[in-house]
Design an enzyme around this catalytic site. Structure first.
Site, PDB file in Angstrom:
ATOM      1  CD  GLU A 287      -2.395  -6.375   4.840  1.00  0.00           C
ATOM      2  OE1 GLU A 287      -2.678  -5.201   5.147  1.00  0.00           O
ATOM      3  OE2 GLU A 287      -1.774  -6.669   3.783  1.00  0.00           O
TER       4      GLU A 287
ATOM      5  CG  HIS B 208      -4.208  -3.483   2.445  1.00  0.00           C
ATOM      6  ND1 HIS B 208      -3.258  -3.099   3.352  1.00  0.00           N
ATOM      7  CD2 HIS B 208      -4.775  -2.345   1.984  1.00  0.00           C
ATOM      8  CE1 HIS B 208      -3.250  -1.771   3.450  1.00  0.00           C
ATOM      9  NE2 HIS B 208      -4.155  -1.301   2.619  1.00  0.00           N
TER      10      HIS B 208
ATOM     11  CB  CYS C  78      -0.999  -0.037   1.155  1.00  0.00           C
ATOM     12  SG  CYS C  78      -2.324   1.187   0.985  1.00  0.00           S
TER      13      CYS C  78
END
Length: 193
Positions: free
Chosen positions: A177, A175, A77
Site C-alpha cells: 500500500e 508494504h 508486514c
C-alpha cells in the site's frame, strides 16, 4: 467481491483501505468470524510488536480461525510474521501457517530497515507483471528466514523471505500500500487470485 480487512487493533488500516479504494475496491473492516469466513479475500495487516498482536488475535479467537480459511489470505508486514511458526520478538508462537521462524536483524545493520529495497526471485501469480529486481517499501526489525515457501527474497545483512506462500495463504514483509506502482500491481494481482 467482498474483501475483509481483519480489524484486531494492530494495523496500518487506513493506508490499506486507501490503496484498495484507488483500485475501486471497497473494504469491510471486521473482527467478526462469520463476516471473515464469508469474504472472497481476507487481509491480515499488522504494525507493532508480535506478542501483543498475537494476544489480540487470541482474545477474539481469530488465532484459531485464520489458519482454517479457504479463500486467498494476504498477511502484510507483521501480519505475515504472525503467520509463521515463531517470532523471536516477545518469544511469540505464531499461527504456524508458514514453516519458518522470524528473527531479529543483527546489530551489524541499521534497525529497523526502513525505506526502499529490492525483492528478487519472484514466484507465483502474486507477482504477475512484476520483474525482479522490483523495489518495495519496508519498515521492520525482524525478518522471516528463507525457506521452501519463500516466493520473494530480499537482502539486508542476510538473504531473507520477503514474501511467502502456502496454498491460499500469502504473506509480504513489505508494504504494498506504500510501494507505488509495484505495490498497486501486487494488490491487483491479489484480487485476481
Amino acid at each position: 467481491m467482498k474483501v475483509v480487512l481483519i480489524d484486531y487493533g494492530v494495523g496500518n488500516i487506513k493506508s490499506i483501505q486507501f490503496a484498495f479504494e484507488r483500485l475501486g475496491v471497497s473494504i469491510v473492516l471486521s473482527k467478526d468470524p462469520e463476516i471473515i469466513q464469508q469474504a472472497d479475500k481476507v487481509i491480515l495487516p499488522g504494525v507493532g510488536e508480535a506478542s501483543s498482536a498475537m494476544r489480540k488475535l487470541k482474545e477474539t479467537g481469530l488465532d484459531a480461525l485464520i489458519p482454517t480459511l479457504k479463500q486467498p489470505v494476504l498477511g502484510i508486514c507483521l501480519g505475515m510474521q504472525l503467520m509463521c511458526n515463531h517470532s523471536d520478538e516477545g518469544n511469540t508462537t505464531g499461527l504456524k501457517i508458514f514453516n519458518t521462524e522470524v528473527k531479529r536483524f543483527s546489530s551489524d545493520v541499521k534497525v529497523p530497515q526502513m525505506g526502499w529495497n529490492t525483492i528478487n526471485n519472484l514466484k507465483t501469480d502474486l507477482f504477475f507483471k512484476l520483474k525482479a529486481p522490483e523495489y518495495m517499501y519496508l519498515v521492520h526489525s525482524y525478518y522471516a528466514q528463507n525457506c521452501a515457501q519463500a516466493i520473494a527474497l530480499t537482502e539486508y545483512d542476510i538473504l531473507y523471505a520477503s514474501a511467502l506462500q502456502k496454498d491460499n495463504f500469502y504473506g509480504v514483509q513489505f508494504h504494498p500500500e506504500k510501494s507505488s506502482r509495484a505495490g498497486e500491481q501486487l494488490l491487483k494481482n491479489f484480487m485476481k487470485l
